[in-house]
Scaffold this motif. Structure first.
Motif, PDB file in Angstrom:
ATOM      1  N   LYS A 143      25.193  -5.878 -38.104  1.00 49.75           N
ATOM      2  CA  LYS A 143      25.312  -5.754 -36.650  1.00 49.75           C
ATOM      3  C   LYS A 143      26.738  -5.335 -36.331  1.00 49.75           C
ATOM      4  N   LEU A 144      26.871  -4.147 -35.768  1.00 51.68           N
ATOM      5  CA  LEU A 144      28.175  -3.571 -35.493  1.00 51.68           C
ATOM      6  C   LEU A 144      28.535  -3.766 -34.031  1.00 51.68           C
ATOM      7  N   GLU A 181      33.684   7.026 -28.265  1.00 57.02           N
ATOM      8  CA  GLU A 181      33.940   8.048 -29.283  1.00 57.02           C
ATOM      9  C   GLU A 181      34.233   7.398 -30.640  1.00 57.02           C
ATOM     10  N   LYS A 182      35.048   6.352 -30.632  1.00 59.66           N
ATOM     11  CA  LYS A 182      35.324   5.634 -31.882  1.00 59.66           C
ATOM     12  C   LYS A 182      34.062   4.944 -32.391  1.00 59.66           C
ATOM     13  N   ASP A 183      33.242   4.438 -31.461  1.00 59.89           N
ATOM     14  CA  ASP A 183      31.991   3.788 -31.857  1.00 59.89           C
ATOM     15  C   ASP A 183      31.101   4.766 -32.625  1.00 59.89           C
ATOM     16  N   ILE A 184      30.976   5.973 -32.097  1.00 65.00           N
ATOM     17  CA  ILE A 184      30.155   6.993 -32.759  1.00 65.00           C
ATOM     18  C   ILE A 184      30.708   7.311 -34.149  1.00 65.00           C
ATOM     19  N   GLU A 185      32.032   7.494 -34.219  1.00 63.62           N
ATOM     20  CA  GLU A 185      32.651   7.829 -35.493  1.00 63.62           C
ATOM     21  C   GLU A 185      32.421   6.727 -36.520  1.00 63.62           C
ATOM     22  N   LYS A 226      30.205   7.112 -39.950  1.00 62.29           N
ATOM     23  CA  LYS A 226      30.889   6.938 -41.229  1.00 62.29           C
ATOM     24  C   LYS A 226      30.327   5.739 -41.997  1.00 62.29           C
ATOM     25  N   MET A 227      29.975   4.684 -41.280  1.00 63.42           N
ATOM     26  CA  MET A 227      29.386   3.530 -41.945  1.00 63.42           C
ATOM     27  C   MET A 227      28.026   3.888 -42.520  1.00 63.42           C
ATOM     28  N   PHE A 231      26.466   7.749 -26.771  1.00 64.97           N
ATOM     29  CA  PHE A 231      26.427   7.093 -28.079  1.00 64.97           C
ATOM     30  C   PHE A 231      25.128   7.414 -28.804  1.00 64.97           C
ATOM     31  N   LEU A 232      24.008   7.325 -28.103  1.00 64.12           N
ATOM     32  CA  LEU A 232      22.723   7.593 -28.738  1.00 64.12           C
ATOM     33  C   LEU A 232      22.598   9.054 -29.162  1.00 64.12           C
TER      34      LEU A 232
END
Length: 359
Positions: free
Chosen positions: A160-161, A168-172, A176-177, A203-204
């Protein structure tokens, strides 16, 4: 079987690893405990996690409510009347659900011990186990991926992130994860109220090929009109958390359109096991899936949520990692963690033992 002793107290349980969410940083679990002793010497224990921005009560309010009502309500009463006692507690302490949860859980634990059976069997077992997610707070890309890989090495298969500060950082980080852990690991997202409609849809869109399992509470509570503007497919992939406290909220969220496809039940928000099962019944009638979540809390509260989850037909997800990072707890036993899955043990009641009974 009469209740002969009642004790309530507060304990601050330090975390081994503080973490950050969209609201603030957390470094300790403030818990409240209820202990009830029976005339045969058996006991039950319950815990709750009062958190003002989630349960609507402060620790001082929760402790005051229990100290002012628990003994008068419980002493000399028969344990067999525990459901009536829980109902009376909801009338006496309507504004302190985490305090009520601690009392509710203690009564359920004692009832199971007297019956000589695990609580889940008395509630009506529907499932044997589920994998639990393991939470990664808001941190750098490198730290997030390293923590994910560390947890996968321990056997967890659901991440769970936490997101919600910078889309933008959330998407990156999500993308990457996903690259780092592969497609066999499930990754769900908890925005902790951090998005508006534009940010959520962005985000989606930015993660549409990266397999987001679902998104928990994208908007601040009460923004139901914004939820209603989302497509049915997006709403189905969203889980209600801060919008869902008790059965009244569950009913309101299912009146016409389904605002959410998943309900996240936390015992500290709904007043305990009875309140959680009330929400579960409404969810089942409306074909809404259930996730059982938690606060940072003792093994006692985590185990109580697990028993309720395993007794609910529409349970599909667990997010019961709230005791994993405690530096110290007041109880042992309870759940069994194996390869990322949680199981109830076969001991009576909750199957938990206090390390030391209160004096």
């Amino acid at each position: 079987m009469k209740i002969t002793r009642v004790k309530c107290w507060q304990a601050n349980l330090q975390l081994t690893k503080p973490y950050t969410i969209a609201v603030h940083t957390i470094d300790a679990a403030e818990n409240i405990f209820v202990y009830i002793e029976l005339e045969n010497g058996e006991y039950g224990v319950g815990s709750g996690a009062p958190t003002e921005f989630v349960t609507g009560e402060t620790m001082s309010a929760a402790l005051e409510a229990l100290e002012g009502n628990a003994e008068e309500l419980l002493l000399g009463r028969h344990l067999e009347d525990f459901r009536d006692l829980i109902h009376s507690a909801s009338e006496l302490m309507p504004e302190t659900p985490a305090a009520r949860a601690a009392l509710d859980i203690a009564l359920h634990d004692a009832f199971g011990k007297v019956a000589g059976k695990p609580l889940v069997e008395l509630l009506g077992r529907q499932h044997e186990s589920f994998p639990t997610s393991i939470t990664i707070g808001i941190k750098s890309l490198e730290e997030s991926i390293a923590e994910a890989q560390e947890n996968i090495a321990k056997g967890f298969r659901v991440i769970k992130l936490k997101t919600g500060l910078d889309v933008e950082k959330d998407i990156e980080i999500f993308r990457k994860m996903r690259e780092a852990v592969g497609n066999h690991i499930k990754i769900r997202v908890d925005a902790n109220q951090g998005y508006d409609r534009m940010a959520l849809e962005h985000f989606l869109q930015g993660t549409q090929d990266a397999n987001v399992e679902f998104i928990e509470q994208p908007f601040p509570p009460g923004h139901l009109e914004a939820m209603k503007e989302l497509s049915p497919d997006i709403r189905k992939r969203c889980a209600a958390d801060e919008d869902l406290h008790d059965w009244r909220d569950a009913a309101a969220l299912t009146t016409s359109d389904h605002y959410y496809g998943i309900f996240n039940i936390k015992l500290a928000k709904c007043g305990g096991i009875v309140g959680g099962l009330q929400i579960a019944e409404i969810a089942q009638s409306k074909s809404i899936e259930l996730m059982w979540g938690c606060m940072d809390e003792s093994t006692v509260g985590i185990t109580a949520a697990l028993h309720a989850a395993l007794a609910s037909p529409t349970t599909r997800y667990l997010d019961l990692d709230g005791s994993f990072d405690l530096a110290v707890d007041l109880a042992t036993g309870g759940f069994i963690l194996k390869d990322g899955h949680l199981y109830a043990n076969d001991k009576p009641g909750l199957g938990v033992d206090l390390i030391e009974r209160p004096g």
